[in-house]
Motif scaffolding. Structure first.
Motif: not given
Ligand SMILES: [Zn+2]
Ligand SMILES: [Zn+2]
Length: 135
Positions: A26, A28, A31
């Protein structure tokens, strides 16, 4: 499969049993805070097969979101271990907390590439999604 893992200091330990429903990375922004900047490698493990075998993690839930996730981490050493998402019958387990991270194998997809940084690596041919794949 049966996976065991825990935090850096060892005060919080977990067991995750069952077959992963997703293995992914991930990208994002959230994260990035948690990993140190890289994509976050995670496995979705069945909720009913996951339990803490030692210690109790501290939970963090944002109060400013409609459907916030619950992040669980060791209050002693700060290692983030797992995330729970409302309505998802799985626990998002951070691969770096497994006793043997090599059991992850490889990611099946890259998600939230909308937040990808130029220095993030995505293996050639790996399916990419700006956010989440359609269900
Ligand atoms: Zn994430
Ligand atoms: Zn710890």
């Amino acid at each position: 499969m049966r996976l065991e893992g825990g935090c850096y200091c060892g005060q919080v330990r977990y067991i995750a049993e069952g077959e992963p429903t997703l293995k992914a990375q991930c990208h994002c922004r959230e994260c990035q805070y948690i990993t140190g900047g890289a994509p976050n490698m995670f496995m979705l493990m069945p909720l009913d097969g996951f339990h803490y075998s030692k210690g109790t993690p501290k939970q963090f839930i944002r109060s400013d979101l409609d459907q916030p996730v619950t992040r669980e981490f060791c209050a002693e050493c700060g290692t983030h271990l797992a995330t729970r998402r409302p309505g998802l019958p799985a626990v998002v387990v951070k691969v770096g907390t497994l006793d043997d991270p090599s059991r992850f194998g490889a990611p099946q997809m890259a998600i939230y590439t909308i937040d990808r940084q130029d220095f993030h690596q995505i293996p050639e041919g790996l399916p990419e999604f700006e956010r989440l794949p359609k269900r």
